[in-house]
Design a protein around this motif. Sequence first.
Motif, mmCIF file in Angstrom:
data_model
loop_
_atom_site.group_PDB
_atom_site.id
_atom_site.type_symbol
_atom_site.label_atom_id
_atom_site.label_comp_id
_atom_site.label_asym_id
_atom_site.label_seq_id
_atom_site.Cartn_x
_atom_site.Cartn_y
_atom_site.Cartn_z
ATOM 1 N N GLU A 1 0.799 -1.492 0.155
ATOM 2 C CA GLU A 1 -0.319 0.213 0.060
ATOM 3 C C GLU A 1 0.518 1.370 -0.571
ATOM 4 N N PHE A 2 2.228 1.009 0.316
ATOM 5 C CA PHE A 2 2.881 2.590 0.910
ATOM 6 C C PHE A 2 4.215 1.907 -0.060
ATOM 7 N N SER A 3 4.751 0.677 -1.046
ATOM 8 C CA SER A 3 6.177 0.621 -1.082
ATOM 9 C C SER A 3 5.803 -0.202 -3.019
ATOM 10 N N ILE A 4 6.782 -0.032 -3.625
ATOM 11 C CA ILE A 4 6.446 -0.527 -4.962
ATOM 12 C C ILE A 4 7.891 -1.507 -5.003
ATOM 13 N N PHE A 5 7.504 -3.009 -4.836
ATOM 14 C CA PHE A 5 8.331 -4.330 -5.396
ATOM 15 C C PHE A 5 8.709 -4.109 -6.535
ATOM 16 N N PHE A 6 10.020 -4.430 -6.733
ATOM 17 C CA PHE A 6 10.664 -5.360 -8.481
ATOM 18 C C PHE A 6 11.334 -6.397 -7.754
ATOM 19 N N SER A 7 11.606 -7.647 -8.904
ATOM 20 C CA SER A 7 12.541 -8.723 -9.320
ATOM 21 C C SER A 7 13.682 -8.212 -9.141
ATOM 22 N N MET A 8 14.694 -9.124 -8.455
ATOM 23 C CA MET A 8 15.738 -8.542 -9.182
ATOM 24 C C MET A 8 16.051 -8.520 -10.848
ATOM 25 N N LYS A 9 15.732 -9.812 -11.859
ATOM 26 C CA LYS A 9 15.447 -9.346 -12.641
ATOM 27 C C LYS A 9 15.337 -8.619 -13.244
ATOM 28 N N GLU A 10 14.052 -8.105 -12.557
ATOM 29 C CA GLU A 10 12.909 -6.319 -13.447
ATOM 30 C C GLU A 10 13.791 -5.332 -12.997
ATOM 31 N N ALA A 11 14.590 -4.764 -11.879
ATOM 32 C CA ALA A 11 15.801 -4.084 -11.470
ATOM 33 C C ALA A 11 16.839 -4.324 -12.880
ATOM 34 N N LEU A 12 17.216 -5.572 -12.985
ATOM 35 C CA LEU A 12 18.457 -5.420 -13.731
ATOM 36 C C LEU A 12 18.374 -4.910 -15.561
ATOM 37 N N GLU A 13 16.562 -5.200 -15.622
ATOM 38 C CA GLU A 13 16.402 -4.815 -16.999
ATOM 39 C C GLU A 13 16.757 -3.235 -17.568
ATOM 40 N N PRO A 14 17.404 -2.967 -18.767
ATOM 41 C CA PRO A 14 17.897 -1.381 -18.657
ATOM 42 C C PRO A 14 16.243 -0.857 -19.124
ATOM 43 N N GLY A 15 16.069 0.450 -18.674
ATOM 44 C CA GLY A 15 14.500 0.423 -18.371
ATOM 45 C C GLY A 15 13.733 0.845 -17.446
ATOM 46 N N TYR A 16 13.471 -0.965 -17.565
ATOM 47 C CA TYR A 16 12.370 -1.156 -16.557
ATOM 48 C C TYR A 16 12.048 -0.112 -15.358
ATOM 49 N N LEU A 17 12.522 -0.363 -14.476
ATOM 50 C CA LEU A 17 12.665 0.775 -13.305
ATOM 51 C C LEU A 17 12.093 1.751 -13.319
ATOM 52 N N VAL A 18 12.897 2.867 -13.820
ATOM 53 C CA VAL A 18 13.119 4.146 -14.120
ATOM 54 C C VAL A 18 12.058 4.168 -14.751
ATOM 55 N N ASN A 19 11.217 3.653 -15.864
ATOM 56 C CA ASN A 19 10.837 3.494 -16.852
ATOM 57 C C ASN A 19 8.962 3.643 -16.022
ATOM 58 N N HIS A 20 8.695 2.987 -15.157
ATOM 59 C CA HIS A 20 7.748 2.487 -14.775
ATOM 60 C C HIS A 20 7.457 3.177 -13.485
ATOM 61 N N LEU A 21 8.953 3.932 -12.944
ATOM 62 C CA LEU A 21 8.655 5.101 -11.987
ATOM 63 C C LEU A 21 7.840 6.289 -12.479
ATOM 64 N N ARG A 22 8.436 6.917 -14.075
ATOM 65 C CA ARG A 22 8.367 8.062 -14.406
ATOM 66 C C ARG A 22 6.333 7.755 -14.523
ATOM 67 N N GLN A 23 6.322 6.693 -15.253
ATOM 68 C CA GLN A 23 4.753 6.930 -15.436
ATOM 69 C C GLN A 23 3.237 6.393 -14.523
ATOM 70 N N PHE A 24 4.849 6.498 -13.238
ATOM 71 C CA PHE A 24 3.410 6.105 -11.755
ATOM 72 C C PHE A 24 2.114 6.985 -11.854
ATOM 73 N N PRO A 25 0.754 7.089 -11.129
ATOM 74 C CA PRO A 25 -0.390 8.113 -11.651
ATOM 75 C C PRO A 25 0.405 8.734 -9.990
ATOM 76 N N LYS A 26 0.400 10.145 -10.085
ATOM 77 C CA LYS A 26 0.901 11.246 -9.421
ATOM 78 C C LYS A 26 -0.414 10.697 -7.917
ATOM 79 N N ASN A 27 -1.522 10.818 -8.739
ATOM 80 C CA ASN A 27 -2.548 10.733 -7.659
ATOM 81 C C ASN A 27 -2.350 9.094 -6.629
ATOM 82 N N ARG A 28 -1.893 7.953 -7.321
ATOM 83 C CA ARG A 28 -1.468 7.295 -5.715
ATOM 84 C C ARG A 28 -0.047 7.628 -5.531
ATOM 85 N N TRP A 29 0.420 7.629 -5.916
ATOM 86 C CA TRP A 29 1.474 8.733 -5.201
ATOM 87 C C TRP A 29 1.366 9.080 -3.756
ATOM 88 N N VAL A 30 0.615 10.075 -4.207
ATOM 89 C CA VAL A 30 -0.100 11.366 -3.296
ATOM 90 C C VAL A 30 -0.320 9.864 -1.864
#
Length: 432
Positions: free
Chosen positions: A344-373
């Motif tokens: 409810e207040f954290s985001i989880f990535f597997s080791m494999k997902e985190a090591l895929e270039p661009g995957y983690l950062v792109n996910h965070l850039r597209q994360f909805p503002k209202n959900r972050w708030v």
Amino acid sequence: MYGKAAICLTFVILFLVSCSIYVGTVDLRSYFFPLLQSPPVLRSLCATGRPLRVYMYDLPRKFHVGMLDRRSSEEAAPVTMENLPPWPSNSGIKRQHSVEYWLMASLLYDGQDEDGREAVRVLDPEKADAFFVPFFSSLSFNTHGHNMTDPETEIDRHLQVELLEFLQQSKYYQRSGGRDHVIPMTHPNAFRFLREQLNASILIVVDFGRYPKTMSSLSKDVVAPYVHVVDSFTDDDPLDPYESRTTLLFFRGNTVRKDEGKIRVKLAKILAGSDDVHYEKSVATPKNIKMSTEGMRSSKFCLHPAGDTPSSCRLFDAIVSHCVPVIVSDKIELPYEDEIDYTEFSIFFSMKEALEPGYLVNHLRQFPKNRWVQMWKLLKNISRHYEFQYPPKKEDAVNMLWRQVKHKLPGVQLAVHRSRRLKVPDWWRRKR
């Protein structure tokens, strides 16, 4: 006429009783066959509202607060609420492993206001639900030499030997095999020499990264948060919290780690060149801790890759900074997870997902503002559960941990009862 009326009345009564038996509102066995009733359900400790009653062993100061001030280690006076030394403000990164101190302090506290307290100290061991062993095993490791060739390491070993001998002579330890004893071991190297001999007890750990399941598990042990090192963000009330945090993702820490922590070096390469990401190699000094405090408070997301073990202090620094944690791990264990849903207040990535270039950062850039708030607001609300303080307060970290201990006790009682039934009573031996 009266006879017909009596017959009709009897018929009506029998009809009503039959209906009651059918729907289960009346149990005639309780009136005519009381021995056939089901036995009463025993109320476990968790079903009661009273605090956990804890007996704390009276150990010499060298086992606990004497390590905070070595000049006082041989003082005869027992530690009380009045003479408890404060945790040193200049302890730096050692503070993250100070759970043992705050647990002891909570039992010494004798304030009149017991509202919300999950554990209280009892001086009569016969009245105790659990037994607390006030040995600062993590501080002992940090104080008495960090490697096996350091001569001071022998002090740590001698303390462990002496403590184990003391416990083995305690009739209360013998009675349960140590199962109802609570022993903090939050540093991965705490109690490094004789740890296996205490595995029956309820251990307070921060994760199970260094231990096989045969040594530690959620079935009996309690996962504690690290004590946060950065200052808590107490005045976090901007008009637009999302826009006020200008950094997308923040990480500041040591990038050379063992085991799963090796991912930190790989992440440094993957995240390099991103203008909205701050990823910096750093060591824990007072200046760098202050810079980490400022960095987390100005970031939307805080990266939490594994350290030498799956968990680290950085996760809880992020929580009290209200920076949404980004947890990269395949096997992390989290504190209070039977009560708190981290998704409810954290985001989880597997080791494999985190090591895929661009995957983690792109996910965070597209994360909805209202959900972050929403996550930010929840972090502000739940951060009190990660505060270690004295005097203890309702729903703070210490009280949450004692409640976790309380949850383990029914399983402890079951194990004790099952072990006793396998023992041959003395009277049976004499009879034979």
